[in-house]
Design a protein around this motif. Sequence first.
Motif, PDB file in Angstrom:
ATOM      1  N   ASP A  12      36.237  41.592  53.259  1.00  0.00           N
ATOM      2  CA  ASP A  12      35.052  41.818  52.426  1.00  0.00           C
ATOM      3  C   ASP A  12      33.843  42.321  53.218  1.00  0.00           C
ATOM      4  OD1 ASP A  12      34.173  39.611  53.820  1.00  0.00           O
ATOM      5  OD2 ASP A  12      33.894  38.340  52.055  1.00  0.00           O
ATOM      6  N   ILE A  41      38.704  43.252  47.573  1.00  0.00           N
ATOM      7  CA  ILE A  41      38.639  42.794  46.189  1.00  0.00           C
ATOM      8  C   ILE A  41      37.258  43.060  45.595  1.00  0.00           C
ATOM      9  CG2 ILE A  41      38.733  40.746  44.702  1.00  0.00           C
ATOM     10  CD1 ILE A  41      40.767  39.612  46.793  1.00  0.00           C
ATOM     11  N   ASN A  42      37.284  43.664  44.428  1.00  0.00           N
ATOM     12  CA  ASN A  42      36.079  43.734  43.601  1.00  0.00           C
ATOM     13  C   ASN A  42      36.081  42.446  42.793  1.00  0.00           C
ATOM     14  OD1 ASN A  42      35.050  46.359  44.247  1.00  0.00           O
ATOM     15  ND2 ASN A  42      36.781  47.201  43.140  1.00  0.00           N
ATOM     16  N   GLU A  43      35.176  41.558  43.144  1.00  0.00           N
ATOM     17  CA  GLU A  43      35.161  40.242  42.522  1.00  0.00           C
ATOM     18  C   GLU A  43      34.825  40.344  41.040  1.00  0.00           C
ATOM     19  OE1 GLU A  43      33.479  35.798  43.495  1.00  0.00           O
ATOM     20  OE2 GLU A  43      32.628  37.506  44.516  1.00  0.00           O
ATOM     21  N   ASP A  44      35.602  39.648  40.244  1.00  0.00           N
ATOM     22  CA  ASP A  44      35.358  39.575  38.803  1.00  0.00           C
ATOM     23  C   ASP A  44      34.270  38.540  38.581  1.00  0.00           C
ATOM     24  OD1 ASP A  44      35.371  39.265  36.083  1.00  0.00           O
ATOM     25  OD2 ASP A  44      37.507  38.818  35.930  1.00  0.00           O
ATOM     26  N   THR A  93      40.909  43.999  41.581  1.00  0.00           N
ATOM     27  CA  THR A  93      39.740  43.419  40.918  1.00  0.00           C
ATOM     28  C   THR A  93      40.144  42.107  40.278  1.00  0.00           C
ATOM     29  OG1 THR A  93      38.783  45.584  40.461  1.00  0.00           O
ATOM     30  CG2 THR A  93      37.990  43.758  39.124  1.00  0.00           C
ATOM     31  N   ASP A  95      39.701  37.516  40.562  1.00  0.00           N
ATOM     32  CA  ASP A  95      39.356  36.318  41.309  1.00  0.00           C
ATOM     33  C   ASP A  95      40.033  36.390  42.679  1.00  0.00           C
ATOM     34  OD1 ASP A  95      40.319  33.452  42.165  1.00  0.00           O
ATOM     35  OD2 ASP A  95      38.512  33.185  40.941  1.00  0.00           O
ATOM     36  N   ALA A  96      39.244  36.346  43.736  1.00  0.00           N
ATOM     37  CA  ALA A  96      39.773  36.554  45.090  1.00  0.00           C
ATOM     38  C   ALA A  96      40.884  35.568  45.451  1.00  0.00           C
ATOM     39  CB  ALA A  96      38.644  36.484  46.115  1.00  0.00           C
ATOM     40  N   GLY A 120      31.502  36.794  48.870  1.00  0.00           N
ATOM     41  CA  GLY A 120      31.724  36.639  47.436  1.00  0.00           C
ATOM     42  C   GLY A 120      30.473  36.156  46.721  1.00  0.00           C
ATOM     43  N   THR A 123      30.756  32.359  46.336  1.00  0.00           N
ATOM     44  CA  THR A 123      31.215  31.577  47.483  1.00  0.00           C
ATOM     45  C   THR A 123      30.092  30.705  48.015  1.00  0.00           C
ATOM     46  OG1 THR A 123      32.797  33.275  48.076  1.00  0.00           O
ATOM     47  CG2 THR A 123      32.216  31.698  49.792  1.00  0.00           C
ATOM     48  N   VAL A 130      37.163  30.436  48.677  1.00  0.00           N
ATOM     49  CA  VAL A 130      38.391  31.230  48.675  1.00  0.00           C
ATOM     50  C   VAL A 130      39.321  30.778  49.798  1.00  0.00           C
ATOM     51  CG1 VAL A 130      39.332  33.557  48.919  1.00  0.00           C
ATOM     52  CG2 VAL A 130      37.264  33.184  47.560  1.00  0.00           C
TER      53      VAL A 130
END
Length: 146
Positions: A12, A41-44, A93, A95-96, A120, A123, A130
Amino acid sequence: MLHFKKILVPFDGSNHAKKALTQAIDLVQNSEDAELCILAINEDVTAVAVNNLERVYINPQPTLSKYDPANDYIAMAKKMIPEGIKANYVVKTGDAGILIEDMANHEHFDLVIMGSRGLGIFTGLLLGSVSNYTLSHVECPVFIIK
């Protein structure tokens, strides 16, 4: 000596993620046939961590603005990886924690190397992280870098 062929590195762009990627590169350079998979990851933002074991979705409606940094993370990771290292790059995309768990378990990775703290959105704001989720749910060894 332990031999890891498939190494998953969630990335990230954080300092901890950079340290994790550096460790993964060192490990691959000392192995004949190991390869990296960099997961960005594109966090949702509709999914938030409730604790280390469960996830809850709070707003299924689309958000007005979308924050998609994963391609930037991939570009950053590519700059760090020396020529000759086998690596592939995946953007997802959601949830990590769940995405890392799914990839590690279903694609049979031998090792996950990740930072202890990321960038995140949620986070550190809620119970759980995560890295803790990954430790609890991934079947292969997990190497967490501080």
